[in-house]
Design a protein around this motif. Structure first.
Motif, mmCIF file in Angstrom:
data_model
loop_
_atom_site.group_PDB
_atom_site.id
_atom_site.type_symbol
_atom_site.label_atom_id
_atom_site.label_comp_id
_atom_site.label_asym_id
_atom_site.label_seq_id
_atom_site.Cartn_x
_atom_site.Cartn_y
_atom_site.Cartn_z
ATOM 1 N N LEU A 170 86.552 8.312 24.507
ATOM 2 C CA LEU A 170 87.610 7.354 24.858
ATOM 3 C C LEU A 170 88.812 8.095 25.449
ATOM 4 C CD1 LEU A 170 87.520 4.885 21.818
ATOM 5 C CD2 LEU A 170 87.127 4.279 24.211
ATOM 6 N N LEU A 171 89.154 9.211 24.797
ATOM 7 C CA LEU A 171 90.316 9.975 25.276
ATOM 8 C C LEU A 171 90.003 10.636 26.626
ATOM 9 C CD1 LEU A 171 91.553 11.551 21.903
ATOM 10 C CD2 LEU A 171 92.467 9.560 23.106
ATOM 11 N N ALA A 172 88.795 11.133 26.749
ATOM 12 C CA ALA A 172 88.398 11.789 28.000
ATOM 13 C C ALA A 172 88.469 10.809 29.172
ATOM 14 C CB ALA A 172 86.986 12.354 27.865
ATOM 15 N N ASN A 173 87.946 9.595 28.939
ATOM 16 C CA ASN A 173 87.940 8.589 30.009
ATOM 17 C C ASN A 173 89.351 8.192 30.427
ATOM 18 O OD1 ASN A 173 85.186 8.661 29.964
ATOM 19 N ND2 ASN A 173 84.978 6.841 28.646
ATOM 20 N N ASP A 186 98.267 15.366 24.905
ATOM 21 C CA ASP A 186 99.377 15.438 25.868
ATOM 22 C C ASP A 186 100.094 14.102 26.056
ATOM 23 O OD1 ASP A 186 97.326 14.244 27.187
ATOM 24 O OD2 ASP A 186 97.296 15.613 28.914
ATOM 25 N N ASP A 187 99.452 12.990 25.745
ATOM 26 C CA ASP A 187 100.143 11.697 25.840
ATOM 27 C C ASP A 187 99.767 10.834 24.642
ATOM 28 O OD1 ASP A 187 101.241 9.258 26.421
ATOM 29 O OD2 ASP A 187 100.662 9.311 28.547
ATOM 30 N N VAL A 188 100.592 10.967 23.590
ATOM 31 C CA VAL A 188 100.213 10.347 22.317
ATOM 32 C C VAL A 188 100.297 8.820 22.385
ATOM 33 C CG1 VAL A 188 102.518 10.533 21.240
ATOM 34 C CG2 VAL A 188 100.468 10.564 19.805
ATOM 35 N N ASP A 189 101.271 8.276 23.113
ATOM 36 C CA ASP A 189 101.408 6.815 23.189
ATOM 37 C C ASP A 189 100.200 6.176 23.861
ATOM 38 O OD1 ASP A 189 103.933 6.644 21.940
ATOM 39 O OD2 ASP A 189 104.866 7.370 23.788
ATOM 40 N N LYS A 190 99.834 6.783 24.977
ATOM 41 C CA LYS A 190 98.671 6.273 25.705
ATOM 42 C C LYS A 190 97.396 6.411 24.840
ATOM 43 C CE LYS A 190 96.302 6.947 30.126
ATOM 44 N NZ LYS A 190 96.193 7.927 31.231
ATOM 45 N N ALA A 191 97.312 7.538 24.135
ATOM 46 C CA ALA A 191 96.135 7.782 23.298
ATOM 47 C C ALA A 191 95.968 6.686 22.236
ATOM 48 C CB ALA A 191 96.228 9.155 22.642
ATOM 49 N N GLY A 224 89.732 0.514 21.884
ATOM 50 C CA GLY A 224 88.345 0.868 21.569
ATOM 51 C C GLY A 224 87.973 0.523 20.131
ATOM 52 N N GLY A 225 88.888 -0.165 19.414
ATOM 53 C CA GLY A 225 88.575 -0.608 18.053
ATOM 54 C C GLY A 225 88.691 0.491 17.010
ATOM 55 N N ILE A 226 89.532 1.445 17.280
ATOM 56 C CA ILE A 226 89.661 2.551 16.334
ATOM 57 C C ILE A 226 91.076 2.571 15.766
ATOM 58 C CG2 ILE A 226 89.827 5.083 16.278
ATOM 59 C CD1 ILE A 226 87.284 4.970 18.128
ATOM 60 N N THR A 227 91.171 2.792 14.450
ATOM 61 C CA THR A 227 92.482 2.831 13.811
ATOM 62 C C THR A 227 93.159 4.151 14.105
ATOM 63 O OG1 THR A 227 91.617 1.498 12.048
ATOM 64 C CG2 THR A 227 93.685 2.598 11.601
ATOM 65 N N ALA A 228 94.245 4.089 14.833
ATOM 66 C CA ALA A 228 94.965 5.317 15.173
ATOM 67 C C ALA A 228 96.454 5.047 15.061
ATOM 68 C CB ALA A 228 94.610 5.745 16.590
#
Lengths: 432, 145
Positions: free
Chosen positions: B23-26, B50-55, B62-66
């Motif tokens: 997900l992060l790579a894409n 490098d971009d925590v907000d976007k991550a 993607g349905g992941i708790t972050a």
């Protein structure tokens, strides 16, 4: 032995007369003393004098677990608390339990039917009964206890758990009859076997086992592993507790002590009464109770009545072993559990989503409950110890209400299935 | 002076960590440091990206708790006693460190990420004691974020 031959071998016709006489009295008693049920009767346009035959029973409204919840805790008691000598409790469908009250006479009747039940299962006044049902608000412990004492047996109030100590009593205290859940009896056999206990050399001869569903296969295993004759006992706190019915040593159905508890089996959707041999929901009317009488209580248990005469000589009608439930109630280690109870506990924990799945497994002889709970963003922490503390808290809250310690597994949000209709919350993988 | 770490809840399921990485790579997000704390049932993945907000947005979609978590990054010498110097401050000032991990080294310098209940208090304590606290801009300049 037959504990009370006059009552237990009474010709069926004569018992029917007795049942009708008692039913009329019980309905009148309830009509006069149980306002909630009286209101139901009024709504149905039924008066006590309308009950002229046993078939008229079907005119009467049902009593359900919902009525118990609405009249929680003592609203259905028919006597002032001054006359109540005991209160027992069972699982409600939410966080609140149910309460049932007994007068002195109710306790006497309970001891009487329990003595009959134990005799059905092989007890005599010489028996040494190791009672490994839990003592407390659960009816199992004290119900069996009073029945054993009534018969003049020596009763060991061992209560549940403490397997090593149970094995010592079995070996040293001369136990001839054990009472516990069927799964716990197998657990005793396993643990005992591991410690070199030879059940063939013990004086133990009988097991009166119940409070959870079991099968013929399980009976064979229990009888073989513990070297006993095992019979099935049935009861529920809403009616009296254990001692509503028990198998005799013929092991072909449970005799319902139907001079005190009048059984019907109905189609649970239509309410249509079903003839003997057909499976449906068991509905019971108490005939002699004072504290908490129940007219047409919907047990939720599925069984069939068996009206053929029994070679043991008892004329009490029989029912086959309970084969299921009409609702989603689970029985875990003998404890009644409604998934809705777990839901309401989860809802009360801040940040926890009411999305959960209960897995039931049988590891060895005993039931294991694992609950998967979704971790929402609200409760997610980057610190593992906080997540572990959350799981421990959920476990503790559930244990506080159910007296069972489930394993809590935290899972990702939205990972549990959201079905369009009723979510499937329970996966019962036990092989019983 | 806080730096934000990406914290992710994952069940211990096959392929789950790879999903996060994909997900992060894409989204063309670069992972600079990765650590994983695990229990028998679940894991908490901690990433410096490098971009925590976007991550966070990408993973949520993607349905992941972050979530974003404040951490403190300090700069110490890459020599014996480098970490001890940092930890001595923590001990002296009665700070409670929840976890720490290394971001690696640049030349003579080593970079340590620490998680505190109270980051501000920790930063003040480090600055008072002469331990260098690294900002996000510093990290970027070092090519570490």
């Amino acid at each position: 032995m037959i504990w009370n031959p006059d009552a237990e071998t009474m010709p069926v016709g004569q018992r029917r007369e007795l049942q009708l006489e008692l039913l009329k009295k019980q309905v009148k008693y309830v009509y006069e003393r149980q306002p909630a049920y009286r209101a139901k009767m009024e709504k149905a346009g039924i008066k006590p004098e309308d009950i002229k035959s046993l078939d008229d029973l079907r005119l009467l409204p049902y009593l359900t677990k919902a009525d118990m919840r609405e009249n929680y805790p003592y609203g259905l008691f028919c006597v002032p608390m001054k006359e109540v000598v005991r209160v027992h409790s069972s699982s409600g469908t939410t966080g609140k339990p149910t309460a049932v009250g007994y007068t002195k006479k109710d306790i006497e009747i309970w001891a009487e039917v329990m003595a009959r039940a134990l005799a059905c299962g092989g007890a005599t006044p010489d028996s040494v009964i190791q009672n490994a049902y839990g003592y407390g608000m659960f009816t199992g412990g004290l119900g069996i206890h009073y029945g054993g004492e009534r018969m003049g047996c020596a009763v060991l109030p061992a209560s549940s758990g403490q397997t090593k100590r149970q094995l010592i009593y079995l070996q040293d205290f001369g136990t001839t009859l054990i009472t516990c859940t069927p799964s716990y009896s197998l657990h005793l056999a396993e643990e005992g076997g591991a410690e070199g206990v030879d059940f063939k050399k013990l004086p133990l001869k009988y097991g009166v086992l119940g409070a959870e569903p079991w099968s013929e296969g399980m009976r064979e295993k229990i009888e073989h592993n513990l070297n006993i004759k095992a019979t099935d006992i049935y009861g529920l706190s809403e009616i009296i507790g254990p001692g509503v019915a028990n198998e005799c040593l013929e092991q072909k159905g449970l005799h319902i002590f139907d001079d005190h508890f009048l059984p019907e089996v109905i189609n649970h959707e239509t309410g249509e009464p079903l003839p003997p041999g057909q499976r449906g929901e068991l509905v019971i009317t108490t005939l002699t109770k004072e504290g908490f009488p129940a007219i047409r209580y919907r047990t939720g248990d599925i069984t069939a009545l068996l009206d053929a005469p029994c070679p043991c000589g008892r004329t009490h009608i029989r029912m086959e072993r309970i084969t299921g439930r009409t609702d989603d109630m689970l029985i875990i280690r003998g404890v009644n559990v409604f998934p809705s109870q777990i839901e309401s506990i989860l809802m009360d924990i801040e940040g926890v989503e009411p999305h959960y799945i209960i897995y039931l497994r049988r590891d060895g002889a005993l039931d294991d409950m694992e609950i998967h709970v979704e971790v929402s963003e609200k409760v997610f922490s980057d610190e593992v110890k906080k997540l572990e503390a959350l799981a421990a808290k959920i476990q503790k809250e559930i244990q506080g209400v159910l007296a069972l310690s489930p394993r809590i597994k935290l899972v990702e949000p939205k990972s549990l299935e959201r079905s369009m209709g009723k979510a499937k919350r329970v996966f019962d993988e036990r092989k019983i | 002076m806080n730096v934000q770490q990406l914290s992710i809840f994952l069940e211990n399921k096959q392929g789950r960590l790879a999903e996060v990485a994909n997900l992060l790579a894409n989204a063309a997000i670069n992972i600079r440091t990765a650590t994983l704390a695990d229990t028998s049932d679940f894991g908490v993945v901690r990433l410096i990206v490098d971009d925590v907000d976007k991550a966070v947005d990408v993973l949520k979609e993607g349905g992941i708790t972050a979530v974003k978590t404040d951490i403190v990054i300090v700069d110490t010498t890459d020599r014996p006693g480098g970490l001890a110097k940092v930890l001595n401050v923590i001990g002296k000032k009665n700070l409670n460190v929840e976890y720490l991990y290394s971001l690696g080294t640049r030349g003579e310098r080593a970079y340590i990420a620490l998680r505190f209940d109270d980051s501000e208090k920790a930063i003040a304590a480090f600055q008072e004691s002469g331990v260098v606290v690294v900002s996000r801009e510093d990290l970027k300049a070092l090519n570490m974020a």
